[in-house]
Design a protein around this motif. Sequence first.
Motif, PDB file in Angstrom:
ATOM      1  N   VAL A   1       0.812  -1.214   0.000  1.00 36.07           N
ATOM      2  CA  VAL A   1       0.000   0.000   0.000  1.00 36.07           C
ATOM      3  C   VAL A   1       0.849   1.269   0.000  1.00 36.07           C
ATOM      4  N   ILE A   2       1.792   1.342   0.903  1.00 35.60           N
ATOM      5  CA  ILE A   2       2.518   2.600   1.093  1.00 35.60           C
ATOM      6  C   ILE A   2       3.683   2.757   0.126  1.00 35.60           C
ATOM      7  N   GLU A   3       4.479   1.713  -0.052  1.00 31.21           N
ATOM      8  CA  GLU A   3       5.691   1.856  -0.880  1.00 31.21           C
ATOM      9  C   GLU A   3       5.382   2.380  -2.284  1.00 31.21           C
ATOM     10  N   PRO A   4       4.345   1.906  -2.961  1.00 30.44           N
ATOM     11  CA  PRO A   4       4.053   2.474  -4.279  1.00 30.44           C
ATOM     12  C   PRO A   4       3.729   3.965  -4.247  1.00 30.44           C
ATOM     13  N   MET A   5       3.248   4.463  -3.116  1.00 31.03           N
ATOM     14  CA  MET A   5       2.900   5.878  -3.001  1.00 31.03           C
ATOM     15  C   MET A   5       4.126   6.753  -2.765  1.00 31.03           C
TER      16      MET A   5
END
Length: 347
Positions: A217-221
């Motif tokens: 969830v977070i790493e791609p952002m």
Amino acid sequence: MRIAQVAPLYESVPPRYYGGTERIVSYLTEELVAQGHDVTLFASGDSETRANLVAVCPRALRLDANCIDQLAHHVVMLEQVMQQSDEFDVIHFHLDYLHFPLSRRQAYKHVTTLHGRLDIPDLVPLYREFPEMPLVSISDAQREPLPWVNWQATVYHGLPRDLYRFRPEPGSYLACLGRISPEKGIDRAIAIAKQVGIPLRIAAKVDKADQEYFDTVIEPMLHDPLVDYIGEIGDERKDDFLGNAQALLFPIDWPEPFGIVMIEAMACGTPVIAYSSGSVPEVMEEGRTGFVVHELDDAVEAVLRLPQLSRARCREVFEQRFTAARMARDYLEVYAQLVAEPELRVA
């Protein structure tokens, strides 16, 4: 007064990196020593204190690659506390309920500060079994799931007055500090930054339990050019990180018991934009130390209203409400009340 502070062993006191409970135990312990009390700290051997240190294990358990069973070390610590219990006027536990069966059967005066969330169904039968245990909450909101237990007081956390340096001028970025997990709302913070077009710097650790959430969830952002993820930082970097921010974003989605980072930001003069959950409305002063918001549009509007706030006022509120000296005075009142009470024991 002869006081024992019993800390968790997962982090050192104070912790090298993340560790809210151990950090507060450190601030309280050192302030009690400064005020002339005889304090003994039960903690890991890599802790640093002016109190009498009882080193239960060589180093903090979270950072010890050789530690397999963390509970075993806490059981050893409790035995050591029991062996020395007659040396103290009061024993202050920071271990949640781990000591309850022992404390029920002993004659020492004790109190437990609960540092975590209490909205967990499994806790209800436990606290019903031990209704006599004297407890301290770190916010009134924390009490809501268990209003009927033996609350002695609410004591807000405090920081050493000179731990953080006041910065009168705002920086050029928004800041997030703490831990990456679904309830901490890092995704919300990124959305806010993108909406207002202001860089966001994220200083946060990732626990093993949240690694999958981070990866999916977070790493791609984090690939957005506005977002700078710098990982976990220690105390030596937090002063600059918070003090040079335009504001701290605290977009939580859980009943936060306190939220130390909010008062750390205030100590620097940095206002806070926080979602209204848990203790936030108690710690924050709307329109004075920041803004309490309910959704993304509110948060975006709050960022645009930051020039209305006084950084000097944020620092002033910190000095009035959230110093370690005030915290220690509040706890000393609790200790005195407990010492004055007649002894009650359950066989």
